[in-house]
Design a protein around this motif. Structure first.
Motif, PDB file in Angstrom:
ATOM      1  N   ALA A  21       0.724  -1.372  -0.038  1.00  0.00           N
ATOM      2  CA  ALA A  21       0.136   0.041  -0.001  1.00  0.00           C
ATOM      3  C   ALA A  21       0.958   1.037   0.059  1.00  0.00           C
ATOM      4  CB  ALA A  21      -0.913  -0.054   1.287  1.00  0.00           C
ATOM      5  N   GLU A  64     -16.966   3.634   0.262  1.00  0.00           N
ATOM      6  CA  GLU A  64     -16.016   3.892   1.114  1.00  0.00           C
ATOM      7  C   GLU A  64     -14.840   4.712   0.635  1.00  0.00           C
ATOM      8  OE1 GLU A  64     -15.288   2.132   4.112  1.00  0.00           O
ATOM      9  OE2 GLU A  64     -17.468   1.651   4.132  1.00  0.00           O
ATOM     10  N   SER A 124     -11.484   4.628   1.420  1.00  0.00           N
ATOM     11  CA  SER A 124     -10.415   3.976   1.440  1.00  0.00           C
ATOM     12  C   SER A 124     -10.485   3.291   0.081  1.00  0.00           C
ATOM     13  CB  SER A 124     -10.055   2.919   2.639  1.00  0.00           C
ATOM     14  OG  SER A 124     -11.230   2.333   3.171  1.00  0.00           O
ATOM     15  N   ALA A 125     -11.706   2.836  -0.532  1.00  0.00           N
ATOM     16  CA  ALA A 125     -11.704   1.997  -1.706  1.00  0.00           C
ATOM     17  C   ALA A 125     -11.586   3.153  -2.642  1.00  0.00           C
ATOM     18  CB  ALA A 125     -13.038   1.368  -1.768  1.00  0.00           C
ATOM     19  N   ALA A 172      -7.484   8.846   8.405  1.00  0.00           N
ATOM     20  CA  ALA A 172      -6.322   8.364   8.835  1.00  0.00           C
ATOM     21  C   ALA A 172      -4.990   8.222   7.934  1.00  0.00           C
ATOM     22  CB  ALA A 172      -6.703   6.669   9.306  1.00  0.00           C
ATOM     23  N   ASP A 173      -5.133   8.535   6.585  1.00  0.00           N
ATOM     24  CA  ASP A 173      -4.150   8.585   5.862  1.00  0.00           C
ATOM     25  C   ASP A 173      -3.522  10.133   5.793  1.00  0.00           C
ATOM     26  OD1 ASP A 173      -4.059   5.885   5.050  1.00  0.00           O
ATOM     27  OD2 ASP A 173      -5.871   6.261   4.300  1.00  0.00           O
ATOM     28  N   ARG A 211       0.014  10.563   5.733  1.00  0.00           N
ATOM     29  CA  ARG A 211       0.853   9.775   4.514  1.00  0.00           C
ATOM     30  C   ARG A 211       0.737  10.669   3.405  1.00  0.00           C
ATOM     31  NH1 ARG A 211      -0.488   4.905   1.179  1.00  0.00           N
ATOM     32  NH2 ARG A 211      -2.528   5.113   2.012  1.00  0.00           N
ATOM     33  N   ALA A 225      -4.260  15.240  16.775  1.00  0.00           N
ATOM     34  CA  ALA A 225      -4.437  14.089  17.114  1.00  0.00           C
ATOM     35  C   ALA A 225      -5.348  13.241  16.238  1.00  0.00           C
ATOM     36  CB  ALA A 225      -4.591  13.614  18.407  1.00  0.00           C
ATOM     37  N   ILE A 226      -6.553  14.018  16.036  1.00  0.00           N
ATOM     38  CA  ILE A 226      -7.679  13.429  15.578  1.00  0.00           C
ATOM     39  C   ILE A 226      -7.821  13.627  14.022  1.00  0.00           C
ATOM     40  CG2 ILE A 226     -10.229  13.079  15.585  1.00  0.00           C
ATOM     41  CD1 ILE A 226      -9.708  13.122  18.489  1.00  0.00           C
ATOM     42  N   PRO A 236     -16.476   6.397  13.327  1.00  0.00           N
ATOM     43  CA  PRO A 236     -15.249   6.149  13.808  1.00  0.00           C
ATOM     44  C   PRO A 236     -14.597   7.557  14.412  1.00  0.00           C
ATOM     45  CG  PRO A 236     -15.349   4.781  11.939  1.00  0.00           C
ATOM     46  CD  PRO A 236     -16.678   5.583  12.283  1.00  0.00           C
ATOM     47  N   LEU A 263     -13.965   8.916  18.251  1.00  0.00           N
ATOM     48  CA  LEU A 263     -12.518   9.377  18.948  1.00  0.00           C
ATOM     49  C   LEU A 263     -12.731  10.690  19.449  1.00  0.00           C
ATOM     50  CD1 LEU A 263     -10.093   8.058  16.098  1.00  0.00           C
ATOM     51  CD2 LEU A 263     -10.270   7.297  18.652  1.00  0.00           C
TER      52      LEU A 263
END
Lengths: 317, 564, 308
Positions: B27, B268, B270-271, B289-290, B293, B341-342, B402, B406
């Protein structure tokens, strides 16, 4: 316990001896023993979680978010810098509780309904089995979502919701066994001697029925753990900050690339548990019924039918 | 006959971690590098492939309410006005902006007379006339049509609109008339300085009476749907994709270079990211979350939008009827740490409610209630709960997802550490959440507000006015109400904004809500996509100016096109 | 047998009615309605829209008109999808999900039985270990993780397959693989246990003793008997596969019925909830019926009787 007549004692299945036999056979089955050992360890760790955890599971370490495994955090941390090892431990408490209590509920309900149908005469049988048919045909996921949405998410509600979609298999199984066992000589003899339904159920039917029922329930435990994860995936998990395996797995999915250690550890915990229960279930089946494959059971008794199909997998995943 | 397969465990335990580890490495390796060197020439295939997360519920511009619907409606229809790149309102089907000087607005501010371009046509060649607007405005308030949507309420300053929408009025009573084929007149009940801005939004699009009557419910199907915008709906595969093609008869100055807009529905994030990396999409959102990156990636676009996330309180019940408690909350939450953080550092800590970039917003608002744990505990003692002692049970109700989970856990921990109070979190699914929110069935919750149009009117009176349309917090402040009333009819923009600034300061000093952060758009766009102009009001990035977008050719073979 | 069959078929109707009533009542008890979304519908608009869909009437009236429509084959419209008729939503969804599901069923039945038989015949060999390892791992990885791994590997890294969507054979590869993992593992496990059991039955020993070729023993005597329990698990597995998987369809952007179902519950899209529920119930009932019939055909010892 005094048996009414010597003749019957020889006809009846040797109660305790039979159980001991089964246990001996189970302990000779390597994978099952491995499963039992693993589940015992996990269970103990879950039980003792507050003492064996490394950090409190909700403590946030904002200086170390999404960090990999280290001496400070054995299995790394999540987005809020919480210790993954501790969260898995505390998650095991919730998930194992849900898995076990769900099946206990399903077992109680299923055995009661199955016995009542099998012993209660034609009308009761027909009524109860029709109700079971409806419950069996009802899409599980829908039922779980509806119940949890109406009554709100809590551990008890999750147990009720998952339990309420799990009992039908057991009820059908018990009823089928009861119907066929009733024709067995020792049951006929007991009945001829005037034993009550309750007595027959307790002494002659239950011990014979419990084997396959326990096997079914054992396979049901990982299914229930999966069901919790599926509900968490669609936003019906337990409210934060309670760590559950379902939440840990779904959250790790979102951080899959940023923090692969979260996916690996949470999936492994779930996978090992599921495998262990599968091993135990297989072992129990062999132990309870050494020579008999599922083949002997008639379709109505449907021993292996849905037993091991996780509910979430059946219609959802 | 026991199973004696001994080492069952060993290989299977290895499979999973090895697989995941491999894939994680894969990935990391699979980002970009597939698009070749971009030239200055146009690519032969002018197709722009976008991703939307869900199926649009409707193509009817009067009912379009959510980002994907709005984004598509904007391409198919053009109203009287539109925005320029700085979000100024500019003429579109109208020939000029109406002012008092040019006679477009009457001296009392109640009558708008707007002349239309004579060359504007529908995508089937029929001219766009004032009657199409008259029909559309009447339909907008029709309980059987636009009156079922989220936005007709914006336009109820039009005389007769409220009567038609809410009472026994009829379409005839709506005071929008065609003086001739190319002159439209709108009569208001009270002056509304923001009317031109509102007329630039999608619900104010013209509509074709003949077609809607001919096709009934089916009028929005591809082939039936005739718009006057730069693109035409040519394909709708539910839950799969929507294709728009450029309108060859488009009359505007912003003739699209693109020949095709393809919206792929990919639920999604991520998809969608993987589809982007595989060359199936030209633009996609970077999953939260990415963020890190892709920070600084050459294909990243990142820009502010007009949105604020805040803690929202129910002011009717203790403890949040006490301003000191709300102020203590504000000073107890480390917004900087939250964003890091989030949100992966994407976004700005918020102290005021009006986001930067909004007319009337001022960066100093709310700074005096910034994070300061000591001040926070003093405020809480003043409220009567020293060190959290005796603080009532509080449930923090959130929409379960999600990120929100958090967020709630972060805030819970901040309040525990800095104020010594424990709050519970109740995470509920979407429909239940909004049902409770709109019913006022919560103590404190977490929600954002996104600008429909760039004016404080949309943010202050509607939210915090005692009678505000979106006042679900039961907030009431006489001082603020008086200012809102004053601003509503003030036609001088500078004075209006000054009034709103005062109201804004009052509301924040009172901590009617506690702003936490302003999000940013964080997207990946292929290097060969040129002239994508983003604004803070985009429903999807760049959707006000899709006509400008050009696809450049690359020296290597163009990226593999997506599935047909 | 015919009477039994008739009884089972007639029984479908009351089951459907009961499921319909329960679902209808429960889904209206769930808080929130179809228009509780992130934007607040003006109160008047809410009234208008509820009126136009008949949601302002008492529940029993709504059910009455739903039942009446259902009897005439009208399942209502989807609130969330351009007023598409529910029958279209269901029709398109089940066509796609069933195609995927049947492919997955064929794959998992073939692979599962093959793995199981090989594992049993070559007990304790490396092959056995490998197949059991595969089976346990396959059964233990949550499907969304598995799907994501496939996506990253085949689309993100190797660029072999499109990320998702529906229409070309390439688009079906990953969803079918992801869908098959669990059933393959399950079928392999059941097959292995069953073959191991049959292996030591008298008739197999007899057949071997008669000097029959190993191939004949395996195919004619062993498999035929060993596959009966496998068939009984294929029934529910088929029902599960055909009715679609929300998670897989969500991940691979497939407009199947599993996604429509879960989305509709979240969206309070009442017509779609009812439609999919009834369809699912029907599929489950039929699948069970078929299994019982198959059972009777394969194992002539089983006789069914209609009961009173």
């Amino acid at each position: 316990m005094a048996e009414p007549a010597g003749a019957i004692v020889t006809l009846a299945p040797p109660d305790r001896g039979w159980l001991r036999d089964a246990l001996r056979r189970l302990l000779r089955n390597r994978p099952a023993v491995v499963g039992i050992v693993i589940i015992t360890i996990f269970g103990l760790m879950a039980l003792l979680a507050p003492w064996v955890d490394h950090h409190p599971p909700t403590d946030q370490h904002l200086d170390a978010t999404l960090s990999g495994p280290s001496a400070r955090f054995w299995l790394g941390t999540d987005q809020l810098g919480r210790d993954q090892y501790s969260r898995l431990l505390h998650g095991a408490r919730v998930s194992l509780t849900i898995g076990v209590l769900t099946q206990a509920l399903a077992l109680t309900l299923g055995v009661t309904v199955g016995l009542a149908a099998g012993l209660g005469g034609r009308r009761a049988d027909s009524l109860l089995m029709r109700a079971t048919d409806v419950a069996y045909s009802f899409p599980d996921l829908l039922m779980m979502i509806l119940l949890v949405s109406i009554f709100g998410v809590s551990t008890i509600m999750l147990i009720l919701a998952i339990g309420l979609v799990s009992w039908t298999t057991i009820a059908r199984l018990v009823r089928g066994q009861v119907l066929s066992l009733q024709e067995e000589d020792y049951v006929l003899a007991a009945r001829a001697l005037g034993a009550s339904n309750w007595r027959i159920a307790r002494h002659h039917l239950l011990p014979n029925v419990m084997g396959p029922v326990i096997v079914t329930a054992t396979f049901g435990i990982p299914a229930a753990i999966f069901a919790e994860a599926a509900l968490a995936f669609i936003g019906l998990g337990l409210p934060p900050p309670t760590p559950t395996w379902g939440r840990l797995v779904t959250d790790s999915f979102n951080a899959m690339f940023a923090a692969p250690h979260l996916v690996v550890t949470s999936c492994l915990a779930v996978a090992i548990t599921m495998m262990s229960f599968t091993f135990i279930g297989d072992g129990l089946r062999d132990a309870f019924d050494p020579r008999t494959p599922p083949r002997r059971s008639l379709p109505d008794t449907a021993a292996p039918r849905v037993a091991a199909v996780p509910h979430e997998e059946r219609k959802a995943a | 006959m026991s199973d004696t397969t001994r080492s069952w465990l060993r290989p299977s335990f290895l499979i999973l971690p090895i697989l995941i580890a491999f894939v994680a490495i894969a990935a990391a390796a699979c980002s970009s590098g597939d698009s070749g060197v971009v030239t200055n020439d146009l690519a032969p295939n002018q197709e722009f492939r976008l991703r939307i997360a869900g199926d649009p519920s409707t193509f009817d511009p009067q009912l379009a309410s959510f980002s994907e619907e709005i984004s598509i409606a904007k391409q198919i229809f053009r109203g009287l006005f539109t925005y320029d790149e700085e979000l100024n309102v500019v003429p579109s089907v109208a020939t000029q902006m109406p002012t008092k000087e040019n006679g477009g607005i009457s001296d009392d501010g109640l009558t708008y007379t707007i002349s239309l371009r004579t060359d504007a046509t529908w995508s089937d060649g029929v001219p766009v006339t004032a009657n199409d607007f008259v029909y559309a405005f009447k339909r907008l308030f029709d309980p059987d049509a636009g009156g079922q949507g989220y936005y007709f309420d914006f336009y109820t300053a039009i005389d007769g609109a409220e009567a038609f929408a809410y009472e026994d009025g009829t379409a005839e009573s709506v005071a929008v008339v065609a003086l001739d084929d190319y002159t439209l007149q709108i009569q208001l009940t009270h002056a509304q300085p923001t009317l031109p801005t509102l007329l630039a939004l999608w619900p104010a699009s013209p509509l074709r009476q003949d077609l809607i009557e001919q096709y009934g419910d089916a009028w929005t199907e591809p082939g039936n749907l005739i718009g006057n915008g730069p693109f035409v709906l040519t394909e709708y595969s539910p839950e799969q994709q929507i294709v728009l093609e450029s309108n060859p008869l488009y009359w505007g100055d912003d003739q699209p270079t693109l020949s095709k807009l393809v919206y792929r529905i990919i639920p999604e994030d991520s998809a969608a990211l993987i589809a982007y990396q595989n060359g199936e999409l030209d633009m996609t959102v970077i999953p939260l979350a990415d963020s890190s990156r892709f920070q600084g990636n050459s294909e990243q676009i990142r820009y502010a939008e007009l949105e604020t996330f805040a803690l929202q309180y129910n002011h009717l019940a203790p403890p949040f009827d006490n301003a000191l408690v709300r102020q203590a909350f504000s000073r107890a939450i480390d917004r900087e740490a939250y964003v890091q953080a989030i949100r992966g550092g994407v976004g700005e800590p918020a102290h005021g409610w009006l986001p930067p970039g909004m007319p009337g917003a001022s960066p100093s608002v709310g700074m005096d209630l910034n994070f300061d744990p000591e001040a926070a505990s003093i405020l809480l003692s003043q409220a009567g709960y020293t060190d959290g002692e005796g603080f009532p049970n509080v449930t923090f109700t959130i929409l379960a997802d999600p990120t929100n989970n958090l967020t709630a856990e972060f805030i819970q921990e901040q309040l525990k550490q800095n104020l010594g109070i424990n709050i519970d979190i109740d995470a509920v699914e979407e429909s239940t959440f909004y049902d409770r929110y709109f019913e006022g069935d919560f103590q404190v919750t977490w929600l954002s507000w996104f600008a429909d149009y760039a004016d404080p009117e949309n943010w202050l009176p509607q939210q915090f006015g005692t009678d505000g349309a979106f006042n679900v917090l039961n907030y009431s402040n006489a001082e603020a109400d008086a200012l809102f009333e004053q601003a509503a009819t003030e036609l001088d923009q500078t004075k209006r904004l000054a009034i709103y600034d005062r109201a804004h300061r009052i509301i924040i000093a009172d901590q009617a809500i506690t702003p936490i952060f302003h999000p940013e758009r964080n997207y990946l766009v292929k290097a060969y996509v040129s002239d994508l102009i983003t604004t803070a009001l985009d429903a999807e990035p760049g959707d006000w100016f899709v006509s400008n977008v050009r696809i450049l050719s690359t020296t290597d073979a163009p990226p593999a096109s997506g599935p047909e | 047998m015919a009477a039994y069959l008739m009884q089972r078929i007639l029984w479908i109707v009351p089951v459907l009615v009961a499921v319909a009533v329960i679902t209808f009542v429960l889904m209206h008890q769930v808080p929130g309605g179809p228009w509780d979304r992130s934007k607040r519908l003006p109160p008047q608009a809410l009234e208008n829209v509820n009126q136009s869909y008949g949601l302002d009437r008492p529940l029993w009236q709504q059910f009455g008109s739903y039942a009446l429509g259902l009897a005439q084959g009208d399942l209502g419209v989807s609130f969330r999808s351009n007023n598409r008729p529910v029958s279209d939503v269901l029709g398109d969804g089940i066509r796609i999900s069933a195609t995927l599901g049947l492919l997955a069923l064929v794959l998992s039945a073939t692979a599962g039985v093959a793995l199981g038989v090989v594992a049993a015949l070559r007990r304790n060999s490396a092959l056995d270990f490998a197949s059991v390892a595969f089976a346990t791992a396959g059964a233990s990885v949550p499907s969304f993780i598995l799907g994501m791994l496939l996506l990253v590997l085949f689309t993100g890294y190797l660029h072999w397959l499109p990320s998702g969507g529906w229409g070309s054979p390439q688009q079906a590869v990953m969803p079918v693989l992801a869908l098959s993992a669990w059933p393959t593992a399950y079928i392999a496990r059941v097959t292995r246990a069953s073959v191991l059991d049959v292996l030591h039955q008298d008739y197999v020993r007899t057949a071997r003793a008669k000097g029959l070729q190993e191939r004949v023993v395996v195919l004619r005597h062993m498999l035929r008997n060993a596959l009966i329990p496998v068939l009984t698990v294929i029934g529910p597995v088929a029902a599960m596969l055909v009715t679609g998987s929300f998670i897989i369809e969500q991940l691979f952007a497939i407009p199947g019925i599993g996604r429509a179902f879960v989305t509709s519950i979240g969206a309070r899209d009442y017509g779609v909830i009812m439609g999919t529920t009834l369809l699912y119930t029907f599929v489950i009932v039929i699948a069970n019926l078929l299994v019982d019939l198959l059972y009777a055909i394969i194992d002539p010892r089983i006789r069914y009787q209609a009961h009173g």
